[in-house]
Design a protein around this motif. Sequence first.
Motif, PDB file in Angstrom:
ATOM      1  N   TRP A   1       0.818  -1.216   0.000  1.00 22.06           N
ATOM      2  CA  TRP A   1       0.000   0.000   0.000  1.00 22.06           C
ATOM      3  C   TRP A   1       0.851   1.266   0.000  1.00 22.06           C
ATOM      4  O   TRP A   1       0.375   2.334  -0.363  1.00 22.06           O
ATOM      5  CB  TRP A   1      -0.934   0.021   1.212  1.00 22.06           C
ATOM      6  CG  TRP A   1      -2.020  -0.980   1.111  1.00 22.06           C
ATOM      7  CD1 TRP A   1      -2.138  -2.130   1.809  1.00 22.06           C
ATOM      8  CD2 TRP A   1      -3.145  -0.935   0.233  1.00 22.06           C
ATOM      9  NE1 TRP A   1      -3.271  -2.810   1.427  1.00 22.06           N
ATOM     10  CE2 TRP A   1      -3.901  -2.096   0.451  1.00 22.06           C
ATOM     11  CE3 TRP A   1      -3.590  -0.020  -0.724  1.00 22.06           C
ATOM     12  CZ2 TRP A   1      -5.080  -2.363  -0.231  1.00 22.06           C
ATOM     13  CZ3 TRP A   1      -4.746  -0.290  -1.409  1.00 22.06           C
ATOM     14  CH2 TRP A   1      -5.478  -1.448  -1.165  1.00 22.06           C
ATOM     15  N   GLU A   2       2.112   1.162   0.395  1.00 25.18           N
ATOM     16  CA  GLU A   2       2.966   2.344   0.496  1.00 25.18           C
ATOM     17  C   GLU A   2       3.121   3.051  -0.848  1.00 25.18           C
ATOM     18  O   GLU A   2       3.151   4.281  -0.921  1.00 25.18           O
ATOM     19  CB  GLU A   2       4.343   1.949   1.040  1.00 25.18           C
ATOM     20  CG  GLU A   2       5.213   3.143   1.356  1.00 25.18           C
ATOM     21  CD  GLU A   2       6.489   2.756   2.062  1.00 25.18           C
ATOM     22  OE1 GLU A   2       7.053   3.621   2.727  1.00 25.18           O
ATOM     23  OE2 GLU A   2       6.908   1.574   1.962  1.00 25.18           O
ATOM     24  N   ARG A   3       3.164   2.301  -1.919  1.00 27.69           N
ATOM     25  CA  ARG A   3       3.334   2.884  -3.251  1.00 27.69           C
ATOM     26  C   ARG A   3       2.049   3.456  -3.823  1.00 27.69           C
ATOM     27  O   ARG A   3       2.080   4.407  -4.589  1.00 27.69           O
ATOM     28  CB  ARG A   3       3.894   1.833  -4.215  1.00 27.69           C
ATOM     29  CG  ARG A   3       5.353   1.546  -3.960  1.00 27.69           C
ATOM     30  CD  ARG A   3       5.868   0.420  -4.828  1.00 27.69           C
ATOM     31  NE  ARG A   3       5.968  -0.747  -3.926  1.00 27.69           N
ATOM     32  CZ  ARG A   3       5.447  -1.923  -4.165  1.00 27.69           C
ATOM     33  NH1 ARG A   3       4.819  -2.170  -5.271  1.00 27.69           N
ATOM     34  NH2 ARG A   3       5.576  -2.895  -3.288  1.00 27.69           N
ATOM     35  N   THR A   4       0.910   2.882  -3.467  1.00 39.10           N
ATOM     36  CA  THR A   4      -0.345   3.287  -4.102  1.00 39.10           C
ATOM     37  C   THR A   4      -1.249   4.138  -3.223  1.00 39.10           C
ATOM     38  O   THR A   4      -1.976   4.986  -3.734  1.00 39.10           O
ATOM     39  CB  THR A   4      -1.139   2.040  -4.553  1.00 39.10           C
ATOM     40  OG1 THR A   4      -1.374   1.206  -3.413  1.00 39.10           O
ATOM     41  CG2 THR A   4      -0.374   1.264  -5.608  1.00 39.10           C
ATOM     42  N   ASP A   5      -1.212   3.915  -1.916  1.00 38.17           N
ATOM     43  CA  ASP A   5      -2.111   4.647  -1.022  1.00 38.17           C
ATOM     44  C   ASP A   5      -1.426   4.805   0.337  1.00 38.17           C
ATOM     45  O   ASP A   5      -1.550   3.965   1.224  1.00 38.17           O
ATOM     46  CB  ASP A   5      -3.428   3.878  -0.870  1.00 38.17           C
ATOM     47  CG  ASP A   5      -4.489   4.636  -0.110  1.00 38.17           C
ATOM     48  OD1 ASP A   5      -4.147   5.605   0.599  1.00 38.17           O
ATOM     49  OD2 ASP A   5      -5.668   4.244  -0.201  1.00 38.17           O
ATOM     50  N   ARG A   6      -0.701   5.894   0.497  1.00 41.26           N
ATOM     51  CA  ARG A   6       0.088   6.109   1.715  1.00 41.26           C
ATOM     52  C   ARG A   6      -0.781   6.187   2.968  1.00 41.26           C
ATOM     53  O   ARG A   6      -0.385   5.737   4.030  1.00 41.26           O
ATOM     54  CB  ARG A   6       0.946   7.356   1.590  1.00 41.26           C
ATOM     55  CG  ARG A   6       2.094   7.172   0.635  1.00 41.26           C
ATOM     56  CD  ARG A   6       3.003   8.391   0.655  1.00 41.26           C
ATOM     57  NE  ARG A   6       4.073   8.245  -0.295  1.00 41.26           N
ATOM     58  CZ  ARG A   6       5.264   7.777   0.021  1.00 41.26           C
ATOM     59  NH1 ARG A   6       5.524   7.415   1.249  1.00 41.26           N
ATOM     60  NH2 ARG A   6       6.199   7.692  -0.890  1.00 41.26           N
ATOM     61  N   THR A   7      -1.969   6.743   2.845  1.00 36.95           N
ATOM     62  CA  THR A   7      -2.866   6.838   3.990  1.00 36.95           C
ATOM     63  C   THR A   7      -3.278   5.448   4.460  1.00 36.95           C
ATOM     64  O   THR A   7      -3.255   5.147   5.652  1.00 36.95           O
ATOM     65  CB  THR A   7      -4.111   7.678   3.643  1.00 36.95           C
ATOM     66  OG1 THR A   7      -3.679   8.967   3.215  1.00 36.95           O
ATOM     67  CG2 THR A   7      -5.034   7.808   4.820  1.00 36.95           C
ATOM     68  N   ARG A   8      -3.651   4.601   3.513  1.00 36.90           N
ATOM     69  CA  ARG A   8      -4.031   3.238   3.883  1.00 36.90           C
ATOM     70  C   ARG A   8      -2.835   2.467   4.430  1.00 36.90           C
ATOM     71  O   ARG A   8      -2.962   1.693   5.370  1.00 36.90           O
ATOM     72  CB  ARG A   8      -4.642   2.501   2.696  1.00 36.90           C
ATOM     73  CG  ARG A   8      -5.068   1.110   3.097  1.00 36.90           C
ATOM     74  CD  ARG A   8      -6.061   0.507   2.215  1.00 36.90           C
ATOM     75  NE  ARG A   8      -6.450  -0.797   2.754  1.00 36.90           N
ATOM     76  CZ  ARG A   8      -7.157  -1.671   2.091  1.00 36.90           C
ATOM     77  NH1 ARG A   8      -7.607  -1.378   0.889  1.00 36.90           N
ATOM     78  NH2 ARG A   8      -7.454  -2.826   2.621  1.00 36.90           N
ATOM     79  N   HIS A   9      -1.666   2.686   3.836  1.00 32.43           N
ATOM     80  CA  HIS A   9      -0.460   2.027   4.330  1.00 32.43           C
ATOM     81  C   HIS A   9      -0.227   2.381   5.796  1.00 32.43           C
ATOM     82  O   HIS A   9       0.019   1.503   6.625  1.00 32.43           O
ATOM     83  CB  HIS A   9       0.755   2.441   3.494  1.00 32.43           C
ATOM     84  CG  HIS A   9       2.044   1.924   4.024  1.00 32.43           C
ATOM     85  ND1 HIS A   9       2.929   2.718   4.708  1.00 32.43           N
ATOM     86  CD2 HIS A   9       2.586   0.676   3.994  1.00 32.43           C
ATOM     87  CE1 HIS A   9       3.966   1.987   5.071  1.00 32.43           C
ATOM     88  NE2 HIS A   9       3.785   0.758   4.645  1.00 32.43           N
TER      89      HIS A   9
END
Length: 83
Positions: free
Chosen positions: A30-38
Motif C-alpha cells: 500500500w505504500e506505493r499506491t495509497d500512503r494513507t491506507r499504508h
Amino acid sequence: MYRFKGLEYLRVIIAGVSESLVPRASVDQWERTDRTRHKRELQRANSLFFVAATRARDALAISWNGEPSRFLTPLRAATDRNQ
C-alpha cells in the motif's frame, strides 16, 4: 494474535515475528499506491502485535527467523538500555 484481545495468560510465546510476516508483506504494498491506507494498516498491525504481547502476565518470549520485525526495534532498544 487475532484472538488474544481480552484474554490473559501466565506465559505467552509469540513465534515467527519476522519482517514480512509481522506486519504482513501485503501491508507494504500500500505504500506505493495509497500512503494513507499504508499508514493505517501498519498501525493496525502494530496494535495487533501490541495486544498479543501484553496478554502475558508473568513471561513473554518472542522469536523470529531471519530479519526481526520492525515492530521489535523499540523492544530491542529498551532491552539494550537496561543491560
